[in-house]
Scaffold this motif. Structure first.
Motif, PDB file in Angstrom:
ATOM      1  N   UNK A   1      -2.690 -17.576 -13.449  1.00 22.64           N
ATOM      2  CA  UNK A   1      -1.867 -18.040 -12.333  1.00 22.64           C
ATOM      3  C   UNK A   1      -0.964 -16.895 -11.899  1.00 22.64           C
ATOM      4  N   UNK A   2      -0.879 -16.674 -10.595  1.00 26.22           N
ATOM      5  CA  UNK A   2       0.008 -15.627 -10.111  1.00 26.22           C
ATOM      6  C   UNK A   2      -0.051 -15.449  -8.612  1.00 26.22           C
ATOM      7  N   UNK A   3       0.864 -14.624  -8.131  1.00 31.16           N
ATOM      8  CA  UNK A   3       0.941 -14.293  -6.714  1.00 31.16           C
ATOM      9  C   UNK A   3       0.138 -13.030  -6.445  1.00 31.16           C
ATOM     10  N   UNK A   4      -0.460 -12.982  -5.266  1.00 29.62           N
ATOM     11  CA  UNK A   4      -1.172 -11.794  -4.794  1.00 29.62           C
ATOM     12  C   UNK A   4      -0.870 -11.611  -3.324  1.00 29.62           C
ATOM     13  N   UNK A   5      -1.103 -10.421  -2.846  1.00 30.00           N
ATOM     14  CA  UNK A   5      -0.876 -10.075  -1.447  1.00 30.00           C
ATOM     15  C   UNK A   5      -2.218 -10.032  -0.727  1.00 30.00           C
ATOM     16  N   UNK A   6      -2.320 -10.739   0.396  1.00 24.45           N
ATOM     17  CA  UNK A   6      -3.523 -10.623   1.217  1.00 24.45           C
ATOM     18  C   UNK A   6      -3.426  -9.366   2.067  1.00 24.45           C
ATOM     19  N   UNK A   7      -4.571  -8.889   2.530  1.00 25.43           N
ATOM     20  CA  UNK A   7      -4.604  -7.687   3.367  1.00 25.43           C
ATOM     21  C   UNK A   7      -5.873  -7.725   4.224  1.00 25.43           C
ATOM     22  N   UNK A   8      -6.006  -6.797   5.166  1.00 25.25           N
ATOM     23  CA  UNK A   8      -7.204  -6.789   6.011  1.00 25.25           C
ATOM     24  C   UNK A   8      -8.476  -6.668   5.169  1.00 25.25           C
ATOM     25  N   UNK A   9      -9.523  -7.337   5.607  1.00 26.35           N
ATOM     26  CA  UNK A   9     -10.787  -7.336   4.859  1.00 26.35           C
ATOM     27  C   UNK A   9     -11.299  -5.918   4.606  1.00 26.35           C
ATOM     28  N   UNK A  10     -11.080  -5.019   5.564  1.00 24.76           N
ATOM     29  CA  UNK A  10     -11.576  -3.646   5.419  1.00 24.76           C
ATOM     30  C   UNK A  10     -10.979  -2.934   4.212  1.00 24.76           C
ATOM     31  N   UNK A  11      -9.838  -3.406   3.726  1.00 24.34           N
ATOM     32  CA  UNK A  11      -9.178  -2.755   2.596  1.00 24.34           C
ATOM     33  C   UNK A  11      -9.474  -3.441   1.262  1.00 24.34           C
ATOM     34  N   UNK A  12     -10.187  -4.558   1.289  1.00 27.50           N
ATOM     35  CA  UNK A  12     -10.438  -5.350   0.084  1.00 27.50           C
ATOM     36  C   UNK A  12     -11.785  -4.980  -0.536  1.00 27.50           C
ATOM     37  N   UNK A  13     -11.858  -4.976  -1.860  1.00 24.94           N
ATOM     38  CA  UNK A  13     -13.131  -4.720  -2.533  1.00 24.94           C
ATOM     39  C   UNK A  13     -13.951  -6.015  -2.617  1.00 24.94           C
ATOM     40  N   UNK A  14     -15.236  -5.848  -2.829  1.00 25.86           N
ATOM     41  CA  UNK A  14     -16.134  -6.978  -3.036  1.00 25.86           C
ATOM     42  C   UNK A  14     -16.610  -6.925  -4.476  1.00 25.86           C
ATOM     43  N   UNK A  15     -16.498  -8.049  -5.161  1.00 28.05           N
ATOM     44  CA  UNK A  15     -16.804  -8.087  -6.587  1.00 28.05           C
ATOM     45  C   UNK A  15     -17.817  -9.172  -6.913  1.00 28.05           C
TER      46      UNK A  15
END
Length: 154
Positions: free
Chosen positions: A51-65
């Motif tokens: 459980x925790x907080x995360x920051x969203x960001x533009x898809x172009x900056x996110x990795x795919x796992x």
């Protein structure tokens, strides 16, 4: 992949093992929302929840796992995010293992996306590529519970 909402859990048609996890009295939406950041595991269970907080960001900056040994159940406790995904099997595709059972795809081809808000969840089975924490309109904090379930109990 299966999606649903905690307030309408029976509609998700989850396998029995996953339904039992999400309907466990210690992991109701309200109880999860009241938990501090951290890892939670019921004594004797092979699955756990972060459980925790995360920051969203533009898809172009996110990795795919993707994962090989664990299934993810990603549940929104507060806020919203888009998770992009593909209905293909990523196992065997070019990827880097960043930590045990966390593979980052080199060249993901994501064809779908799902908007998740408070109480919504989505499951990603081993091999299903997903790109979490994509922003909706602007970067924002999202509070999540991520259940890690070994594939043997699915």
């Amino acid at each position: 992949m299966i999606a649903g909402n905690m307030k309408h859990l029976t509609l998700a048609t989850l396998p029995k093992s996953l339904y039992e996890i999400l309907s466990h009295p210690k992991f109701s939406l309200e109880k999860l929302q009241s938990l501090s950041d951290g890892k939670y595991q019921i004594e004797g269970a092979s699955w756990f929840c972060n459980v925790g907080d995360s920051q969203t960001s533009p898809a172009e900056t996110r990795h795919t796992e993707f994962h090989e040994d664990y299934l993810d159940i990603q549940l929104i406790l507060k806020g919203e995010e888009i998770i992009n995904y593909s209905l293909t099997n990523a196992i065997g595709q070019s990827a880097v293992e960043k930590k045990p059972d966390l593979y980052i795809l080199d060249n993901p081809m994501l064809t779908n996306g799902i908007l998740l808000r408070e109480g919504d969840f989505v499951t990603f089975y081993p091999g299903e590529p997903h790109q979490a924490l994509c922003m909706v309109n602007e970067p924002a904090v999202v509070r999540k519970a991520v259940f890690k379930v070994p594939k043997e109990i699915i």
